[in-house]
Design a protein around this motif. Structure first.
Motif, PDB file in Angstrom:
ATOM      1  N   UNK A 159       0.828  -1.213   0.000  1.00 13.14           N
ATOM      2  CA  UNK A 159       0.000   0.000   0.000  1.00 13.14           C
ATOM      3  C   UNK A 159       0.864   1.266   0.000  1.00 13.14           C
ATOM      4  N   UNK A 160       2.178   1.084  -0.115  1.00 14.17           N
ATOM      5  CA  UNK A 160       3.082   2.235  -0.068  1.00 14.17           C
ATOM      6  C   UNK A 160       3.801   2.384  -1.411  1.00 14.17           C
ATOM      7  N   UNK A 161       4.220   3.637  -1.713  1.00 19.01           N
ATOM      8  CA  UNK A 161       4.997   3.865  -2.943  1.00 19.01           C
ATOM      9  C   UNK A 161       6.425   3.367  -2.717  1.00 19.01           C
ATOM     10  N   UNK A 162       7.216   3.327  -3.818  1.00 23.07           N
ATOM     11  CA  UNK A 162       8.595   2.866  -3.696  1.00 23.07           C
ATOM     12  C   UNK A 162       9.385   3.717  -2.712  1.00 23.07           C
ATOM     13  N   UNK A 163       9.222   5.041  -2.830  1.00 19.52           N
ATOM     14  CA  UNK A 163       9.942   5.946  -1.932  1.00 19.52           C
ATOM     15  C   UNK A 163       9.551   5.716  -0.486  1.00 19.52           C
ATOM     16  N   UNK A 164       8.243   5.525  -0.278  1.00 21.93           N
ATOM     17  CA  UNK A 164       7.768   5.296   1.101  1.00 21.93           C
ATOM     18  C   UNK A 164       8.297   3.968   1.643  1.00 21.93           C
ATOM     19  N   UNK A 165       8.325   2.962   0.769  1.00 19.59           N
ATOM     20  CA  UNK A 165       8.853   1.668   1.221  1.00 19.59           C
ATOM     21  C   UNK A 165      10.324   1.799   1.615  1.00 19.59           C
ATOM     22  N   UNK A 166      11.072   2.595   0.822  1.00 19.92           N
ATOM     23  CA  UNK A 166      12.477   2.754   1.173  1.00 19.92           C
ATOM     24  C   UNK A 166      12.623   3.522   2.484  1.00 19.92           C
ATOM     25  N   UNK A 167      11.705   4.431   2.742  1.00 21.23           N
ATOM     26  CA  UNK A 167      11.739   5.145   4.019  1.00 21.23           C
ATOM     27  C   UNK A 167      11.513   4.172   5.182  1.00 21.23           C
ATOM     28  N   UNK A 168      10.561   3.257   4.951  1.00 21.41           N
ATOM     29  CA  UNK A 168      10.334   2.236   5.993  1.00 21.41           C
ATOM     30  C   UNK A 168      11.619   1.415   6.184  1.00 21.41           C
ATOM     31  N   UNK A 169      12.279   1.107   5.042  1.00 20.34           N
ATOM     32  CA  UNK A 169      13.541   0.360   5.112  1.00 20.34           C
ATOM     33  C   UNK A 169      14.583   1.124   5.915  1.00 20.34           C
ATOM     34  N   UNK A 170      14.615   2.416   5.725  1.00 20.44           N
ATOM     35  CA  UNK A 170      15.585   3.242   6.471  1.00 20.44           C
ATOM     36  C   UNK A 170      15.232   3.267   7.967  1.00 20.44           C
ATOM     37  N   UNK A 171      13.926   3.421   8.227  1.00 23.93           N
ATOM     38  CA  UNK A 171      13.486   3.408   9.634  1.00 23.93           C
ATOM     39  C   UNK A 171      13.879   2.090  10.295  1.00 23.93           C
ATOM     40  N   UNK A 172      13.722   0.996   9.551  1.00 22.60           N
ATOM     41  CA  UNK A 172      14.090  -0.325  10.090  1.00 22.60           C
ATOM     42  C   UNK A 172      15.606  -0.401  10.343  1.00 22.60           C
ATOM     43  N   UNK A 173      16.367   0.279   9.479  1.00 23.16           N
ATOM     44  CA  UNK A 173      17.823   0.230   9.630  1.00 23.16           C
ATOM     45  C   UNK A 173      18.310   1.042  10.827  1.00 23.16           C
ATOM     46  N   UNK A 174      17.587   2.100  11.173  1.00 23.21           N
ATOM     47  CA  UNK A 174      18.092   2.968  12.250  1.00 23.21           C
ATOM     48  C   UNK A 174      17.438   2.694  13.596  1.00 23.21           C
ATOM     49  N   UNK A 175      16.386   1.862  13.590  1.00 23.12           N
ATOM     50  CA  UNK A 175      15.577   1.733  14.813  1.00 23.12           C
ATOM     51  C   UNK A 175      16.365   1.159  15.992  1.00 23.12           C
ATOM     52  N   UNK A 176      17.403   0.393  15.707  1.00 22.00           N
ATOM     53  CA  UNK A 176      18.180  -0.184  16.822  1.00 22.00           C
ATOM     54  C   UNK A 176      19.361   0.713  17.199  1.00 22.00           C
ATOM     55  N   UNK A 177      19.420   1.873  16.575  1.00 25.27           N
ATOM     56  CA  UNK A 177      20.526   2.797  16.802  1.00 25.27           C
ATOM     57  C   UNK A 177      21.865   2.100  16.565  1.00 25.27           C
ATOM     58  N   UNK A 178      22.081   1.600  15.341  1.00 28.53           N
ATOM     59  CA  UNK A 178      23.286   0.798  15.086  1.00 28.53           C
ATOM     60  C   UNK A 178      24.553   1.651  14.968  1.00 28.53           C
ATOM     61  N   UNK A 179      25.684   0.963  15.084  1.00 32.80           N
ATOM     62  CA  UNK A 179      26.969   1.641  14.961  1.00 32.80           C
ATOM     63  C   UNK A 179      27.168   2.124  13.526  1.00 32.80           C
ATOM     64  N   UNK A 180      26.723   1.313  12.587  1.00 37.50           N
ATOM     65  CA  UNK A 180      27.007   1.562  11.178  1.00 37.50           C
ATOM     66  C   UNK A 180      25.754   1.312  10.341  1.00 37.50           C
ATOM     67  N   UNK A 181      25.508   2.248   9.414  1.00 39.36           N
ATOM     68  CA  UNK A 181      24.403   2.012   8.471  1.00 39.36           C
ATOM     69  C   UNK A 181      25.012   1.685   7.112  1.00 39.36           C
ATOM     70  N   UNK A 182      24.577   0.569   6.577  1.00 37.53           N
ATOM     71  CA  UNK A 182      25.110   0.113   5.301  1.00 37.53           C
ATOM     72  C   UNK A 182      23.984   0.192   4.274  1.00 37.53           C
ATOM     73  N   UNK A 183      24.213   0.980   3.235  1.00 44.85           N
ATOM     74  CA  UNK A 183      23.151   1.162   2.227  1.00 44.85           C
ATOM     75  C   UNK A 183      23.647   0.671   0.873  1.00 44.85           C
ATOM     76  N   UNK A 184      22.942  -0.312   0.335  1.00 44.00           N
ATOM     77  CA  UNK A 184      23.351  -0.898  -0.949  1.00 44.00           C
ATOM     78  C   UNK A 184      22.419  -0.387  -2.052  1.00 44.00           C
TER      79      UNK A 184
END
Lengths: 456, 241
Positions: free
Chosen positions: B145-170
């Motif tokens: 139900x989300x656009x591509x951009x919105x889905x990627x935003x969710x992906x980013x939120x998922x990547x930062x939610x644990x407050x990781x040391x490193x964010x890796x974006x492929x």
């Protein structure tokens, strides 16, 4: 119900194994839900993603559970009645040289514990005064009286085959009739022509309780037709096609014949068919059996002594190959085929979701958690579908016909035991476990780098 | 350079396919400082994704050492890596890789389920992450139900939610239209500048790479340092002011 389940578990190793398996499945399932509640919920949501496939899987397991529950009920029952008990054995005394057994009526006097003619050796020492080795509630005699309600039109529906016995012996000695309403026994004692019919037999002759019918005998030709009054219905289940009548009424028919023709009926002297004695253990069985087989009183008509299970076993000998094939080929074959079908279905699911498994691993899910996710989804569907299907089979057959209406010899129906719920649970869980083990291991072993390099 | 958060020393990685050994990374060295935004560029097949996989502990080098926050990633077993990844790595994928049966909220919540935190705390963190990527009003939407951009935003939120040391974006913008790609890169800028996140960005897109402070090129398994990007110059200027 729980007492019956306990008895069923104690009586059969398959039931016991199913119960242990159920404990493991339910315990493991609860542990999974409690320790990994989110993983469990994720599994449930995954099941929802392709509802049609999940439903078809559940239906396939359900059909398998129905089939196996039905087949296993028959095998279970046949096994159970042929299993020699170590306690509360029933001794059956029959004529040694022919089937069906026909022995003189006075033979009962040698074995009836209330009779003064009881064989001395069947008493505790000192033999002439001692108590009988078994009580009056451990003794029963049977004659068989068959006839038709319509001599002009003999069909299975007009035929009735009576177990002729003393009413007082019904409750203590007849299998599965321990809970019979004592009022019915009283009614049979008060009215010699009273009889009890099974549900199916009642329907076949189109009569109801309180109605009467007349029977023309086919195994004791020459006896006057007997009038019967139906005073009750036998409990639903194995006696649905059976009928019970009073021994006094049966004997009176022979007396009447003798008075009329001034000579006994040609078969009067051997109108007793079976004598039953319940003994407490195997030693007592051997002791009583030895006394009876050696007793000179039975020389003219030699008798043999055997257990109920061995008698039934001899009767079912002709079915042995079929039962063996059902037990060792059909059922395992069905389980194996279903496990392969499951393996195929779950493999497809895992293949479709390889990337998803890889993502979970990237997010920090361990390989074992990924494997548990797949196993959990499969086992949840399998165990639930199996148990529900077995439950529905139980309710359907037992509710509608008092059991599975598959007549084998004198067993018209096979009541599905309560433990069938455990069978269903086990069937569903085992087949889905076997089917999902390899796909789940594949999911566990998904190499994240390989999946992503393919995607990218 | 600030304190090194990622150190790659003499890493070699090769694959054997069809009996032939192909060396993708050769004696590679790389150091990334804390809070740095590093872009990695290179032609297809140059080993960019392989490098990211090694950094994220998704694969192991044949030789050499990968350390993140002082921990030797290449020495951990799979179970240790799984636990370590939850806390230390946030992964953003080109194709988002959201679980289709879960809502945006549940997708972002996934990595947190592995951490010993209360449901209340978990909810707060998920809401914060989704708020940060501007999707507070899409909590209960499924990926479909989300656009591509919105889905990627969710992906980013998922990547930062644990407050990781490193964010890796492929290739985070590889599957997006130009407008969504800009939005996503702006968001990554915010993560780096506002939250001081260390970001490793693998991309083909020079416009995306412009957002990085430093860009390295992978060619034939070796890293070549580029000239400072506009972003690096801007950072340096703002630091000097």
């Amino acid at each position: 119900m729980f007492t019956r389940i306990y008895q069923q578990l104690a009586a059969d190793w398959v039931n016991l194994a199913a119960a242990l398996l159920a404990v493991v499945i339910v315990g493991g399932g609860l542990a999974y839900v409690l320790l990994q509640p989110r993983l469990f919920l994720l599994g449930l949501k995954n099941l929802r993603r392709n509802l049609l496939r999940t439903m078809l899987t559940a239906v396939a397991i359900g059909v398998l559970a129905v089939m196996i529950t039905t087949i296993w009920t028959i095998i279970y029952f046949i096994d159970l009645i042929q299993t020699e008990r170590s306690k509360d054995l029933k001794v059956i005394v029959t004529y040694k040289w022919s089937v069906p057994s026909q022995i003189p009526m006075n033979f009962k006097d040698y074995l009836d514990p209330t009779s003064p003619g009881l064989l001395l050796k069947l008493r505790e020492p000192p033999t002439d005064q001692g108590k009988p080795l078994y009580g009056k509630d451990d003794f029963m005699i049977w004659s068989f009286f068959g006839g038709t309600t319509d001599p002009q039109k003999i069909t299975p529906d007009t035929l009735i085959f009576f177990f002729v016995m003393h009413p007082d012996q019904i409750i203590p000695m007849m299998d599965d009739l321990g809970d019979l309403d004592p009022k019915l026994v009283q009614a049979m004692k008060e009215k010699p022509q009273a009889c009890l019919l099974g549900k199916d037999k009642l329907k076949a002759i189109n009569k109801q309780v309180g109605e009467r019918f007349r029977l023309t005998s086919f195994n004791y030709k020459g006896l006057e037709d007997l009038d019967f009054e139906i005073v009750g219905v036998l409990p639903d289940g194995r006696y649905n096609a059976s009928a019970l009548m009073n021994m006094e009424y049966f004997n009176a028919a022979f007396d009447k014949y003798e008075n009329k023709f001034k000579a006994p009926h040609p078969l009067a002297h051997k109108r007793l068919n079976l004598i039953w004695i319940r003994v407490k253990d195997r030693d007592m069985f051997d002791r009583i059996g030895g006394v009876i087989e050696d007793a000179p009183e039975f020389n003219q008509y030699p008798v043999k002594v055997e257990t109920a299970s061995s008698l039934i076993g001899s009767f079912l000998e002709s079915y042995r190959v079929i039962f063996m094939a059902m037990k060792f080929l059909l059922v395992p074959g069905m389980l194996a085929v279903m496990a392969l079908v499951m393996a195929n279905a779950i493999s497809i699911t895992v293949r479709e979701r390889r990337t998803e498994m890889a993502v979970l691993k990237v997010l920090g899910y361990s390989p074992n958690q990924v494997m548990l996710l797949i196993l959990g989804e499969a086992l949840f569907v399998g165990a639930l579908a199996g148990m529900l299907a077995a439950g529905l089979t139980f309710a359907f057959f037992n509710g509608l016909w008092g059991g599975i209406p598959f007549r084998i010899g004198f067993f018209p129906v096979f009541r599905i035991p309560e433990s069938a719920f455990l069978w269903g649970l086990g069937i569903g869980a085992v087949t889905t476990f076997l089917g999902s083990a390899i796909p789940a291991w594949t999911a566990r072993s998904v190499k994240v780098s390989e999946v992503f390099s393919k995607v990218a | 350079m600030s304190v090194p958060i990622l150190e790659i020393r003499n890493v070699t990685k090769s694959f054997t396919r069809g009996g032939e050994t192909l060396t993708v990374l050769r004696d590679l060295n790389l150091v990334v400082g804390e809070g740095e935004f590093l872009g990695i560029m290179g032609p297809s097949g140059s080993g960019k994704t392989t490098l990211l996989n090694l950094i994220a502990g998704l694969d192991k080098p044949n030789r050499g050492d990968v350390r993140i926050g002082g921990q030797a990633v290449s020495a951990m077993n799979e179970a240790q890596l799984a636990t370590w990844r939850t806390r230390n790595i946030g992964f953003i994928f080109q194709f988002y890789h959201l679980l289709p049966v879960l809502t945006a909220f549940e997708n972002v919540e996934l990595p947190l389920l592995l951490l010993p935190i209360s449901a209340q705390k978990r909810r707060e963190q998920v809401l914060n992450a989704l708020d940060l990527v501007g999707l507070s009003d899409r909590l209960h939407h499924r990926p479909g139900q989300l656009s591509g951009g919105q889905q990627q935003r969710v992906g980013i939120a998922r990547a930062i939610v644990t407050d990781p040391t490193l964010i890796v974006a492929d290739e985070p913008t590889g599957d997006l239209d130009a407008r969504s790609a800009v939005e996503i890169m702006n968001l990554m800028d915010e993560l780096q500048r506002g939250l001081k996140k260390t970001i490793l960005l693998v991309t083909h897109d020079p416009r995306a790479a412009e957002h990085a402070q430093r860009v390295v090129h992978l060619e034939k398994g070796q890293l070549l340092e580029s000239a400072p990007t506009e972003a690096a110059l801007a950072t340096a200027v703002s630091a000097a002011q």
